[in-house]
Design an enzyme around this catalytic site. Structure first.
Site, PDB file in Angstrom:
ATOM      1  N   CYS A  96       0.824  -1.213   0.000  1.00 11.59           N
ATOM      2  CA  CYS A  96       0.000   0.000   0.000  1.00 11.59           C
ATOM      3  C   CYS A  96       0.863   1.271   0.000  1.00 11.59           C
ATOM      4  O   CYS A  96       1.466   1.587  -1.009  1.00 11.59           O
ATOM      5  CB  CYS A  96      -0.954  -0.044   1.178  1.00 11.59           C
ATOM      6  N   HIS A 195      -3.407  -5.663   2.247  1.00  7.95           N
ATOM      7  CA  HIS A 195      -3.074  -5.785   3.677  1.00  7.95           C
ATOM      8  C   HIS A 195      -3.658  -7.099   4.188  1.00  7.95           C
ATOM      9  O   HIS A 195      -4.188  -7.903   3.425  1.00  7.95           O
ATOM     10  CB  HIS A 195      -3.761  -4.657   4.459  1.00  7.95           C
TER      11      HIS A 195
HETATM   12  N1  GLN Z   1      -2.083   6.876   2.358  1.00 11.35           N
HETATM   13  C1  GLN Z   1      -2.216   5.942   1.248  1.00 11.35           C
HETATM   14  C2  GLN Z   1      -3.634   5.872   0.678  1.00 11.35           C
HETATM   15  O1  GLN Z   1      -4.583   6.169   1.368  1.00 11.35           O
HETATM   16  C3  GLN Z   1      -1.800   4.532   1.676  1.00 11.35           C
HETATM   17  C4  GLN Z   1      -2.706   3.963   2.750  1.00 11.35           C
HETATM   18  C5  GLN Z   1      -2.233   2.623   3.256  1.00 11.35           C
HETATM   19  O2  GLN Z   1      -1.036   2.329   3.345  1.00 11.35           O
HETATM   20  N2  GLN Z   1      -3.235   1.784   3.647  1.00 11.35           N
HETATM   21  O3  GLN Z   1      -3.795   5.463  -0.472  1.00 11.35           O
END
Ligand code: GLN
Length: 244
Positions: A96, A195
């Protein structure tokens, strides 16, 4: 070579800042699947201002925009080194927010653009909608073909050039909710929005990454012995096709 004579080094990049939704579970899985086989793991945690040494595998987790900002400027100090590591066959896994920083840039909604490492020919722009839910991806390089996980991101990632997706989204949104691509890969650099954490419920992908890391270290393909993955496989299969 016997598995007990083997070793891999894993660098965990900025876990105190990028470790959203239990991404640490990926490190635990990689370490355990090596240790269960008698393979030695040298685990190196890298924090802000730490020096980098050569490693066989680099892992970076996800995080909110704020933590990404902090890490992005720090990562750039090591861009040339990490690019060289990529070209030497080192394995990278970014989840992510970490994945987004593998690309050329991440453009948050109302903040300055974050310059990435350009390890992947990709870029990310903040979208209006947050994608949250289970994801099923169909790959063409894993056995079984599927990857399952959970996404929570507003970033929209677009792949270019020789950077190819990990697979096609069967359930969920993936990179951007438009082109049905999920994740990105160039050489041994892998990025994904999954995730969950990803590897405990995708043991076949964990072993794939470990075998690539062993090949980088020893210069030959090494096939890992089979583990009893009954529980992991049941968990994986229970999530295939599941939206919520
Ligand atoms: N801040 C980034 C987004 O919202 C990554 C979020 C995350 O790592 N879950 O796309």
């Amino acid at each position: 070579m016997e598995e007990r004579d083997l070793k891999i080094s894993i660098a965990h990049l900025y876990p105190k800042l990028l470790n959203l939704y239990g991404d640490m579970g990926n490190i635990i899985t990689l370490k355990k699947r090596c240790e269960w086989r008698g393979i030695t793991v040298e685990y190196n945690e890298i924090g802000i201002n730490d020096k980098f040494g050569e490693n066989d595998l680099y892992f970076i987790g996800g995080g909110q925009d704020k933590q990404q900002e902090e890490v992005a400027s720090e990562l750039l100090k090591h861009k040339d080194f990490l690019t060289q590591e990529r070209d030497n066959g080192a394995v990278f896994l970014g989840i992510c927010g970490g994945y987004q920083l593998f690309g050329h840039y991440y453009q948050p909604f109302d903040k300055p653009k974050l310059t990435g490492l350009s390890l992947l020919d990709a870029y990310t722009v903040a979208g209006k909608k947050r994608f949250i839910g289970n994801v099923t991806v169909e790959t063409d390089f894993l056995n079984p073909k599927t990857l399952v996980g959970f996404e929570n991101h507003s970033g929209l990632t677009y792949l270019q050039g020789d950077t190819k997706p990990l697979g096609i989204v069967k359930v969920g949104n993936g990179n951007n909710g438009e082109d049905k691509t999920a994740g990105g890969r160039y050489k041994n650099v892998f990025g994904t929005y999954l995730h969950g954490s990803l590897l405990p419920k995708n043991p076949h992908f964990a072993d794939y990454l470990i075998e690539l890391a062993l090949e980088k270290r020893y210069g030959e393909k090494i096939k890992l012995s089979k583990l009893d993955d009954e529980i992991e496989t049941k968990t994986h299969n229970s999530l295939i096709g599941k939206a919520y």
